[in-house]
Design a protein around this motif. Structure first.
Motif, PDB file in Angstrom:
ATOM      1  N   SER A   1      37.764  76.855 -13.057  1.00 42.01           N
ATOM      2  CA  SER A   1      36.979  76.437 -14.221  1.00 42.01           C
ATOM      3  C   SER A   1      36.484  75.004 -14.052  1.00 42.01           C
ATOM      4  N   GLN A   2      37.328  74.128 -13.544  1.00 41.17           N
ATOM      5  CA  GLN A   2      36.910  72.744 -13.322  1.00 41.17           C
ATOM      6  C   GLN A   2      35.829  72.655 -12.248  1.00 41.17           C
ATOM      7  N   LEU A   3      35.970  73.428 -11.173  1.00 41.42           N
ATOM      8  CA  LEU A   3      34.951  73.421 -10.119  1.00 41.42           C
ATOM      9  C   LEU A   3      33.640  74.029 -10.610  1.00 41.42           C
TER      10      LEU A   3
ATOM     11  N   SER B   1      30.240  63.264 -26.652  1.00 44.36           N
ATOM     12  CA  SER B   1      31.246  64.275 -26.996  1.00 44.36           C
ATOM     13  C   SER B   1      32.406  64.351 -26.019  1.00 44.36           C
ATOM     14  N   SER B   2      32.507  63.403 -25.082  1.00 41.48           N
ATOM     15  CA  SER B   2      33.601  63.405 -24.094  1.00 41.48           C
ATOM     16  C   SER B   2      33.628  64.687 -23.268  1.00 41.48           C
ATOM     17  N   ALA B   3      32.469  65.278 -23.059  1.00 39.79           N
ATOM     18  CA  ALA B   3      32.379  66.507 -22.273  1.00 39.79           C
ATOM     19  C   ALA B   3      30.994  66.613 -21.671  1.00 39.79           C
ATOM     20  N   THR B   4      30.924  67.079 -20.444  1.00 42.66           N
ATOM     21  CA  THR B   4      29.641  67.322 -19.803  1.00 42.66           C
ATOM     22  C   THR B   4      29.087  68.675 -20.241  1.00 42.66           C
ATOM     23  N   VAL B   5      27.889  68.979 -19.798  1.00 43.69           N
ATOM     24  CA  VAL B   5      27.279  70.255 -20.174  1.00 43.69           C
ATOM     25  C   VAL B   5      28.059  71.421 -19.574  1.00 43.69           C
ATOM     26  N   GLY B   6      28.468  71.281 -18.322  1.00 39.57           N
ATOM     27  CA  GLY B   6      29.243  72.347 -17.699  1.00 39.57           C
ATOM     28  C   GLY B   6      30.580  72.560 -18.381  1.00 39.57           C
TER      29      GLY B   6
END
Length: 328
Positions: A31-33, A85-90
C-alpha cells in the motif's frame, strides 16, 4: 449559532476520527509503495499537461528551466495536498496519511508545519540537484585568468566533481539501505520520510486492502496475450498473407483479364513500389519489378510470391523492353 454548532460538530467529528485511528496498526508495504507510484504518476501527468501548453512554441523552450519548473509543480502540488491534509494524493486514494513519529503519544498526531516543509525539501531538493549538477560546476568555478589560474580552476572543478560524485553515491547507498530496512520492518519506504519523522498510517480504522482477483487475472491474461502477439508478429509474413487474402477475395480473375486485354500495361509500373520499373526484372510471371525492389524482398523472404498474381517468385531475370519513338 447554527453555523457555530455545525462547525463545532465537524471539529468534534474530525477529532473523533483521529482518535479512532490506531497508529500502531501496521500498513501493508504494498500500500505504501502503491501510494508512491500514484504520486509519481500524478506528477508526470501534471508535467505532461503543462508542457502541452507550450507545444506550439519553438522546440526546447522549457529545456533550460525544466528542473526548476518540475520543482515548482511539485511544491504547488505539495501545498494543496500534503501541507493541507498531511496526506498525498496517492495516500488519500488508499486511505492513508502521515503520522508524526516525534511524539511518544499512542494517539494520532498530524505532521507539524516544520515536518511538512522538511519532507518537501528532502524530496524535491535531491531531484533538482541531480538534474542541475552539470550546470552548477561551471557556476561555482570562478572565471580564471592566466595559465596558473586556469590550472587552479580546472583542479577546483575536478575536486567539486569528485565531491558531488561521492555525495551522490552515498545518497544512493543510503536510499538502498533505507529500502532494505523498510522491507524488514515495513516503515518509511523513502529516506525523506525517515529524516522528517513521517510515518504512513491508516486514515480510517479497520481499513482492509481489497484485492480483486478477477481484475488481477484479467490483467495477467491480457499481458500474457500481448507478449505472445509481440513474439508472434515478426514470424508472420504479412505481405504474403495480404496477397493470399486478396487472391481469395478477388479470385485473381480481374488481373488476368486485364493482362489478356493489355499485355504491355503491366510493364508500366513495378509490382512492389508501383513506380516506373528501374532496371526491370521478372520472376517467372508476367509482372515486372524494379531490380532493387525484387532483390531486397527476395533476400528478406526466401519464399517470396508475386504480390499481384500470387505466383512463386523464381530467380530474377532482366526484361528487355523495346521502345520506339514516334514522330508526330
Amino acid at each position: 449559532m447554527g453555523v457555530n454548532r455545525d462547525r463545532y460538530q465537524g471539529l468534534a467529528g474530525s477529532q473523533g476520527s483521529d482518535s479512532a485511528v490506531d497508529p500502531g496498526t501496521p500498513v501493508l508495504r504494498i500500500s505504501q509503495l502503491d501510494a508512491l507510484e500514484l504520486d509519481s504518476a500524478l506528477e508526470q501527468l501534471m508535467w505532461t499537461q503543462f508542457t502541452q501548453c507550450f507545444q506550439n512554441c519553438r522546440p526546447g523552450l522549457l529545456t533550460p528551466v525544466e528542473p526548476e519548473l518540475k520543482a515548482l509543480l511539485y511544491l504547488l502540488l505539495w501545498r494543496f495536498t500534503l501541507y493541507r491534509s498531511s496526506a498525498t494524493v496517492g495516500q488519500t486514494l488508499l486511505s492513508l496519511r502521515y503520522d508524526s513519529t516525534s511524539s511518544l503519544s499512542p494517539h494520532y498526531k498530524p505532521l507539524s508545519p516544520r515536518q511538512k516543509l522538511g519532507l518537501a525539501i528532502f524530496t524535491a531538493a535531491p531531484r533538482w540537484l541531480q538534474e542541475r549538477s552539470y550546470r552548477l560546476l561551471p557556476c561555482l568555478g570562478l572565471s580564471p585568468r592566466g595559465a596558473a589560474s586556469e590550472m587552479d580552476g580546472g583542479l577546483l572543478q575536478q575536486g567539486l566533481r569528485k565531491v558531488l560524485a561521492i555525495v551522490s553515491g552515498l545518497a544512493k547507498f543510503a536510499t538502498l539501505v533505507n529500502f532494505l530496512v523498510f522491507l524488514r520492518n515495513g516503515r518509511h519506504p523513502v529516506l525523506a520520510e525517515r529524516i522528517a519523522g513521517a510515518q504512513a498510517v491508516f486514515s480510517k480504522p479497520n481499513v482492509v486492502r481489497d484485492v480483486t482477483y478477477q481484475y488481477m487475472n484479467r490483467e495477467l491474461l491480457w499481458h500474457g496475450f500481448a507478449e505472445f502477439l509481440i513474439f508472434l508478429l515478426p514470424l508472420v509474413n504479412l505481405r504474403k498473407l495480404k496477397t493470399a487474402v486478396l487472391l481469395h477475395v478477388l479470385g485473381g480473375k480481374g488481373s488476368d483479364g486485364e493482362g489478356a486485354r493489355e499485355p504491355r500495361d503491366v510493364w508500366k509500373d513495378c509490382g512492389l513500389c508501383g513506380e516506373w520499373p528501374t532496371m526491370p526484372h521478372t520472376v517467372g510471371c508476367r509482372h515486372v519489378f524494379c531490380y532493387y525492389c525484387i532483390k531486397s524482398h527476395s533476400i528478406a523472404d526466401a519464399y517470396l510470391t508475386c504480390p499481384k498474381c500470387g505466383a512463386e517468385a523464381g530467380t530474377p531475370e532482366m526484361v528487355k523492353i523495346e521502345m520506339r519513338v514516334l514522330d508526330r
